[in-house]
Design a protein around this motif. Structure first.
Motif, PDB file in Angstrom:
ATOM      1  N   ASP A 116      30.679   4.114  19.271  1.00 23.52           N
ATOM      2  CA  ASP A 116      30.923   4.123  17.826  1.00 23.52           C
ATOM      3  C   ASP A 116      32.413   4.320  17.537  1.00 23.52           C
ATOM      4  O   ASP A 116      32.981   3.649  16.667  1.00 23.52           O
ATOM      5  CB  ASP A 116      30.097   5.229  17.146  1.00 23.52           C
ATOM      6  CG  ASP A 116      28.609   4.941  17.163  1.00 23.52           C
ATOM      7  OD1 ASP A 116      28.220   3.783  17.457  1.00 23.52           O
ATOM      8  OD2 ASP A 116      27.819   5.875  16.891  1.00 23.52           O
ATOM      9  N   GLU A 117      33.042   5.245  18.287  1.00 22.94           N
ATOM     10  CA  GLU A 117      34.472   5.501  18.115  1.00 22.94           C
ATOM     11  C   GLU A 117      35.269   4.254  18.470  1.00 22.94           C
ATOM     12  O   GLU A 117      36.228   3.891  17.763  1.00 22.94           O
ATOM     13  CB  GLU A 117      34.889   6.688  19.010  1.00 22.94           C
ATOM     14  CG  GLU A 117      36.344   7.037  18.953  1.00 22.94           C
ATOM     15  CD  GLU A 117      36.761   7.664  17.640  1.00 22.94           C
ATOM     16  OE1 GLU A 117      37.972   7.644  17.347  1.00 22.94           O
ATOM     17  OE2 GLU A 117      35.896   8.157  16.887  1.00 22.94           O
ATOM     18  N   LEU A 118      34.854   3.578  19.581  1.00 23.30           N
ATOM     19  CA  LEU A 118      35.530   2.356  20.003  1.00 23.30           C
ATOM     20  C   LEU A 118      35.391   1.277  18.932  1.00 23.30           C
ATOM     21  O   LEU A 118      36.374   0.610  18.589  1.00 23.30           O
ATOM     22  CB  LEU A 118      34.956   1.865  21.340  1.00 23.30           C
ATOM     23  CG  LEU A 118      35.577   0.601  21.916  1.00 23.30           C
ATOM     24  CD1 LEU A 118      37.049   0.827  22.235  1.00 23.30           C
ATOM     25  CD2 LEU A 118      34.813   0.155  23.137  1.00 23.30           C
ATOM     26  N   LYS A 119      34.187   1.103  18.393  1.00 26.02           N
ATOM     27  CA  LYS A 119      33.985   0.115  17.321  1.00 26.02           C
ATOM     28  C   LYS A 119      34.844   0.458  16.109  1.00 26.02           C
ATOM     29  O   LYS A 119      35.453  -0.418  15.494  1.00 26.02           O
ATOM     30  CB  LYS A 119      32.519   0.057  16.914  1.00 26.02           C
ATOM     31  CG  LYS A 119      31.661  -0.732  17.865  1.00 26.02           C
ATOM     32  CD  LYS A 119      30.241  -0.786  17.360  1.00 26.02           C
ATOM     33  CE  LYS A 119      29.350  -1.511  18.347  1.00 26.02           C
ATOM     34  NZ  LYS A 119      27.953  -1.561  17.884  1.00 26.02           N
ATOM     35  N   ARG A 120      34.872   1.753  15.778  1.00 25.05           N
ATOM     36  CA  ARG A 120      35.668   2.173  14.619  1.00 25.05           C
ATOM     37  C   ARG A 120      37.144   1.872  14.856  1.00 25.05           C
ATOM     38  O   ARG A 120      37.825   1.326  13.995  1.00 25.05           O
ATOM     39  CB  ARG A 120      35.459   3.673  14.365  1.00 25.05           C
ATOM     40  CG  ARG A 120      36.109   4.182  13.087  1.00 25.05           C
ATOM     41  CD  ARG A 120      35.957   5.668  12.932  1.00 25.05           C
ATOM     42  NE  ARG A 120      36.590   6.453  13.978  1.00 25.05           N
ATOM     43  CZ  ARG A 120      37.906   6.643  14.100  1.00 25.05           C
ATOM     44  NH1 ARG A 120      38.737   6.091  13.249  1.00 25.05           N
ATOM     45  NH2 ARG A 120      38.389   7.376  15.060  1.00 25.05           N
TER      46      ARG A 120
END
Length: 184
Positions: A122-126
């Motif tokens: 999720d952090e990577l996508k963000r």
């Protein structure tokens, strides 16, 4: 002398009587001896049979003692095997308990790692989204800046002539810097 034949006759009669008694005693002695021999033979037979019985009893007792020893050894072996089996079951129970605890710990750790992976994704996508947005913003700013340079240079023909002589039109930043120097 007449007495002598009488005495001799009496002696013969006594002798005959004594011989008869002796013969009768011999017969009785023979009978008794025979009975004693038969009793003795019976006793010897009985003694022999008793010795055989005692020998068999000793053999049986020896066999019984061997069987008892063997059975005791087997019983000791069975008890040792039972103790080993109980110890093995106890160890197996402890191992299963440890395995269950470790599986539970592993499951918790796996869930934690999955949550970490999900959070990191999720952090990577963000961040990717943010980077894309920043790139789009940067491209948009560059396009605006490029458009501003073009407008600026196309709006002032005399400046663009000087600029063309001093620098390349392909480098708007260098043109802007040259324009700035001209203004000063």
């Amino acid at each position: 002398m007449s007495r002598l034949p009488t005495q001799l006759r009496l002696g013969d009669e006594q002798r005959a009587a004594l011989e008869a008694q002796l013969h009768e005693a011999g017969q009785r002695l023979y009978t008794v001896s025979r009975e004693h021999q038969e009793e003795l033979a019976a006793l010897r037979l009985r003694l022999k049979q008793q010795e055989e019985v005692e020998l068999k009893q000793r053999e049986v007792q020896g066999a019984v003692a061997r069987v008892r020893t063997e059975l005791q050894a087997e019983l000791d072996g069975i008890e040792a095997a039972k103790a080993l089996h109980q110890q093995t079951e106890k160890t197996l129970k402890e191992t299963r308990s440890q395995l269950a605890r470790r599986e539970e710990e592993l499951e918790k750790e796996t869930r934690r790692h999955r949550d970490d992976v999900r959070r990191l994704r999720d952090e990577l996508k963000r961040r990717e989204t943010e980077i894309m947005r920043n790139k789009e913003d940067e491209l948009q700013r560059a396009a605006i800046l490029h458009g501003a340079f073009r407008n600026y240079f196309s709006a002032s023909p005399q400046r663009s002539g000087r600029l063309r002589r001093g620098s390349s039109a392909a480098d708007p930043a260098a043109a802007a810097a040259a324009e700035s120097e001209d203004d000063h």
